[in-house]
Write an enzyme that holds these catalytic residues in place. Structure first.
Site, PDB file in Angstrom:
ATOM      1  CG  ASN A 122      42.514  33.122  37.407  1.00 52.12           C
ATOM      2  OD1 ASN A 122      43.418  32.355  37.247  1.00 52.12           O
ATOM      3  ND2 ASN A 122      42.023  34.174  36.694  1.00 52.12           N
ATOM      4  CD  GLU A 141      39.892  32.836  48.170  1.00 51.48           C
ATOM      5  OE1 GLU A 141      38.944  32.526  48.173  1.00 51.48           O
ATOM      6  OE2 GLU A 141      39.812  31.284  47.398  1.00 51.48           O
TER       7      GLU A 141
HETATM    8  P1  ADP Z   1      39.218  32.086  43.731  1.00 54.19           P
HETATM    9  O1  ADP Z   1      38.560  32.883  45.450  1.00 54.19           O
HETATM   10  O2  ADP Z   1      38.565  32.853  42.337  1.00 54.19           O
HETATM   11  O3  ADP Z   1      39.114  30.368  44.413  1.00 54.19           O
HETATM   12  P2  ADP Z   1      41.800  33.179  44.174  1.00 54.19           P
HETATM   13  O4  ADP Z   1      42.398  34.376  44.358  1.00 54.19           O
HETATM   14  O5  ADP Z   1      41.812  31.687  44.762  1.00 54.19           O
HETATM   15  O6  ADP Z   1      40.412  33.285  43.867  1.00 54.19           O
HETATM   16  O7  ADP Z   1      42.192  32.966  42.530  1.00 54.19           O
HETATM   17  C1  ADP Z   1      42.533  31.788  42.472  1.00 54.19           C
HETATM   18  C2  ADP Z   1      43.222  31.366  41.701  1.00 54.19           C
HETATM   19  O8  ADP Z   1      44.054  32.682  40.239  1.00 54.19           O
HETATM   20  C3  ADP Z   1      44.663  31.245  42.225  1.00 54.19           C
HETATM   21  O9  ADP Z   1      44.714  29.952  42.309  1.00 54.19           O
HETATM   22  C4  ADP Z   1      45.744  31.351  41.281  1.00 54.19           C
HETATM   23  O10 ADP Z   1      46.486  30.612  40.033  1.00 54.19           O
HETATM   24  C5  ADP Z   1      45.223  32.831  40.146  1.00 54.19           C
HETATM   25  N1  ADP Z   1      45.710  34.236  41.213  1.00 54.19           N
HETATM   26  C6  ADP Z   1      45.072  34.871  41.996  1.00 54.19           C
HETATM   27  N2  ADP Z   1      45.286  36.224  42.276  1.00 54.19           N
HETATM   28  C7  ADP Z   1      46.870  35.894  41.579  1.00 54.19           C
HETATM   29  C8  ADP Z   1      47.819  36.754  41.880  1.00 54.19           C
HETATM   30  N3  ADP Z   1      47.647  37.780  41.976  1.00 54.19           N
HETATM   31  N4  ADP Z   1      48.739  36.903  40.445  1.00 54.19           N
HETATM   32  C9  ADP Z   1      49.010  35.139  39.768  1.00 54.19           C
HETATM   33  N5  ADP Z   1      48.020  34.171  40.331  1.00 54.19           N
HETATM   34  C10 ADP Z   1      46.796  35.167  40.953  1.00 54.19           C
HETATM   35 MG    MG Z   2      41.146  30.263  45.542  1.00 53.31          MG
END
Ligand code: ADP
Ligand code: MG
Ligand code: ADP
Length: 681
Positions: free
Chosen positions: A235, A288
């Site tokens: 991620n 987010e």
């Molecule tokens: P961070 O604040 O760590 O960036 P995010 O919520 O933006 O967290 O998520 C980071 C990554 O994780 C996303 O770019 C995506 O690839 C994956 N991700 C997050 N939530 C989901 C979800 N509900 N389903 C699939 N992938 C997700």
């Molecule tokens: Mg993010």
């Protein structure tokens, strides 16, 4: 306009902000910890203030110490970069209290968007589509299991305060939910000092596409197109590009308008990013909002020609946006590769140490937006641009204390193919020695047919490299080009050797012309015919390859022209040949006389020692816990122990079913690379 600003950050982003400030005629103040006393950002700034010991918690994220530096330096504004205090509302409040401008959004916007649970609720109210899930707090593993089964597997367990891919676990069943809940929670507590956890549906194989927004204090809000950031590992973004190869104009506008609507719903000001995941039908869901400058902002700058840091500074100084939505045009294609100090051959575990060599490719294209400035040159009309944002230097140290990112390498061209090809060459030209790094992996991705076709999702890395990365085997015609290059270079080196040893006369004749080049299990018998500009290599099968270059023995980088196309090799010496690296391949290339080659073929191959029954520590770190006992039978994939390195908890798992014979370490022990953690029957 401000006369002096302080940059409350370090590394490449501090350097990047300093460059724009300098171009705007604003004096800059750097802050630094003990470990960063000689860091690049400190040397680039007009002034520097020491703010404490190396751990970020005692320096870069210690509000009191940063505030102290602000007072002492008399800075009128603070740019927080990303990470550290950039999304900390207590910090922006502290600045407000002392009448120092925060080069970022208002405190209220940070608070509402900084928390994933709160921001999802606001997005829902603003009619932005969100990922389905449970928007409350989860107290324990039992509750996590009951909520997860209500949502339906797979689910994503997330830290409400999360960022940087930390505190996040996918779970496909109850056991994984329990394990994921615990590890998300402890990682969140360690990384953010906040262990609140929520759960949402895991969208399988989505794309991550985010919208850059820019808002001023006068109610003007714009979107600056999208960035596709689907190439992620754990991620965490690795490769980003703008525009996305997937979006059409209609989806782009819909996402852009929702992003601006969300920003305006929280009274946003400054640059910000609204992240979405997008499914195969171009349905998009809000993830987010990041209320700061994003790591991957350069690709947006490269396709829009807008300096985001300059805009942030102007907005914070009270100026209104000087352009409107219709002035924002996307031109060409930009790609960013994040160069990390992590070992792709060892599960991407972080690496630390001294950069004994750091030679990034030259930034190119006169006048365009490199690390600063607007596009003025011809890059938009057909050339290629290379931009490298970095905060390190040769001889510097990659320490355990901070992020393992070494540089952000970006290329721009008129087309996606052009930008990808420019990136391949730029990666080939990037020299990093002394620590493990992911350059070979990035090269492999740039050559991956799925990446090249644009058919990507956030599952790309795990699908394409399911067993990790173990190097690149090049295609036969590429090996032939390399064999030709190696033979030509070897001849140059041989002539040099012959001269140095005093046999001055007729040196060219003493160097033979029949060679056998062995590379990646292939053998190429060939004959060298040299002239003043280079050499022609005649292969046994009748093919001839032409090699020209200015390479000299001792050069660590060879820029060759092979049959009219460029080949860039990193060159090291090995007995009887070279270590050559290009396009992610790391090759020992032997150039031998036919007789030597015959003898070598008869030599037994040396077997490396058998480590299959040992669990070796893959990186320097601290044992957090041991999950198994002596005599226990473990299943493939089962957690064996947790080692903390560079603030990440890394779970080491069994590669196959086995029985634990011996455990050599315990929680709290610090380990070096290759220390034996446990042995198996
Ligand atoms: P961070 O604040 O760590 O960036 P995010 O919520 O933006 O967290 O998520 C980071 C990554 O994780 C996303 O770019 C995506 O690839 C994956 N991700 C997050 N939530 C989901 C979800 N509900 N389903 C699939 N992938 C997700
Ligand atoms: Mg993010
Ligand atoms: P000279 O001054 O005799 O050209 P060099 O050491 O530069 O001495 O090179 C010796 C010979 O090696 C050249 O005549 C040329 O045929 C060949 N040569 C030189 N550079 C290269 C190169 N980069 N690639 C292939 N062949 C080369």
């Amino acid at each position: 306009m401000f006369r002096k600003i302080l940059i409350a950050n370090r590394g490449e982003i501090a350097c990047r902000v300093i460059k724009t400030a300098r171009r705007m005629g604003i004096a800059t103040v750097a802050v630094h910890s003990d470990a960063d006393a000689r860091a690049l950002h400190v040397r680039m700034a007009d002034e520097a203030v020491h703010i404490g010991p190396s751990p970020a918690i005692e320096s870069y994220i210690c509000i009191d110490r940063v505030m102290d530096a602000v007072r002492r330096s008399g800075a009128e504004a603070v740019h927080p970069g990303y990470g550290f205090l950039s999304e900390n509302s207590r910090f922006s409040k502290a600045l407000e209290k002392e009448d120092v401008a925060f080069i970022g959004p208002p405190t209220g916007a940070i608070e509402s968007m900084g928390d994933k649970i709160t921001s999802k609720k606001i997005a829902q109210d603003a009619n932005v589509s969100i990922v389905p899930g449970y928007m409350g707090l989860i107290e324990d593993a039992d509750e996590a299991v009951s909520i997860a089964s209500g949502i339906g597997y797979p689910v994503m367990i997330k830290a409400s305060a999360g960022g940087g891919g930390k505190g996040m676990r996918i779970a496909w069943d109850e056991d994984q939910t329990r394990e994921g809940f615990q590890s998300s929670r402890s990682e969140a507590a360690a990384s953010f000092g906040d262990n609140r956890i929520f759960i949402e549906k895991f969208i399988t194989r989505p794309r991550h596409i985010e919208i850059q927004v820019l808002c001023d204090s006068f109610g003007n809000g714009l979107y600056l197109g999208e960035r596709e950031c689907s190439i992620q590992r754990r991620n965490q973004k690795v490769v980003e590009e703008a525009p996305s190869p997937f979006l059409d104009g209609k989806t782009r506008a819909a996402m852009g308008e929702q992003a601006v609507a969300l920003a305006q719903a929280v009274g946003y000001r400054s640059a910000g990013t609204v992240e979405f995941i997008v499914d195969g039908d171009r349905n998009f869901y809000f993830l987010e909002m990041n209320t700061r400058l994003q790591v991957e902002h350069p690709v947006t700058e490269l396709v829009t020609g807008i300096d985001l840091v300059e805009q942030m500074i102007r907005i914070a100084a009270g100026e209104s946006l000087s352009f409107s939505q219709s002035d924002v045009t996307l031109s060409g294609w930009a790609i960013e590769n994040r160069v990390y100090a992590e070992d792709p051959y060892r599960g991407f575990l972080p690496s630390i140490g001294r950069l004994t060599r750091y030679g990034p490719p030259e930034e190119s294209s006169a006048g365009p937006l490199l690390s600063n400035g607007r596009w003025e040159g011809s890059a938009r009309t057909g050339e290629v641009a290379v931009r490298n944002d970095t905060g390190v230097y040769q001889g510097g140290e990659i320490s355990v204390h901070y992020d393992p990112m070494i540089a952000k390498l970006c290329t721009w061209a008129n087309t996606r193919d052009g930008a990808v090809e420019a990136m391949r060459l730029a990666l080939d030209r990037f020299e990093i020695e002394g620590i493990a790094h992911n350059l070979p992996f990035l090269s492999a991705v740039m050559d991956n047919p799925r990446f090249v076709s644009g058919d990507i999702s956030t599952a790309f890395i795990e699908e394409e490299y399911p067993d990790g990365f173990d190097g690149v085997s090049l295609a036969a015609d590429e090996l032939r080009r390399i064999a030709a290059a190696a033979a030509a270079m070897y001849r140059v080196a041989e002539i040099r050797r012959t001269r140095v040893s005093g046999r001055m006369d007729n040196h060219e004749r003493r160097v033979g012309s029949d060679w056998v080049v062995s590379v990646q299990e292939k053998r190429f018998p060939l004959r060298v015919e040299a002239d003043h500009d280079g050499a022609s290599l005649h292969f046994e099968d009748g093919n001839t390859v032409r090699v020209e270059s200015g390479w000299k023995p001792g050069d660590t980088l060879a820029e060759l022209d092979v049959d009219g196309t460029p080949l860039v090799l990193k060159v090291g010496k090995v007995p009887g040949g070279f270590r050559l690296r290009t396009r992610g391949a790391d090759m020992k290339v032997l150039v031998q006389t036919p007789r030597q080659a015959e003898l070598t073929a008869l030599m037994p191959v040396k077997q490396p020692p058998d480590t299959s029954k040992l669990l070796l520590c893959p990186m320097p770190g601290l044992v957090v816990k041991i999950d198994v006992e002596v005599g226990q039978e473990v299943q493939e994939g089962q957690a064996l122990c947790t080692v903390e390195a560079m603030k990440m908890e890394n779970t080491l798992r069994a590669e196959k079913k086995c029985v634990v014979r011996r455990i050599n370490v315990g929680a709290g022990d610090s380990l070096a690379v290759d220390d034996v953690i446990m042995e198996f029957e």
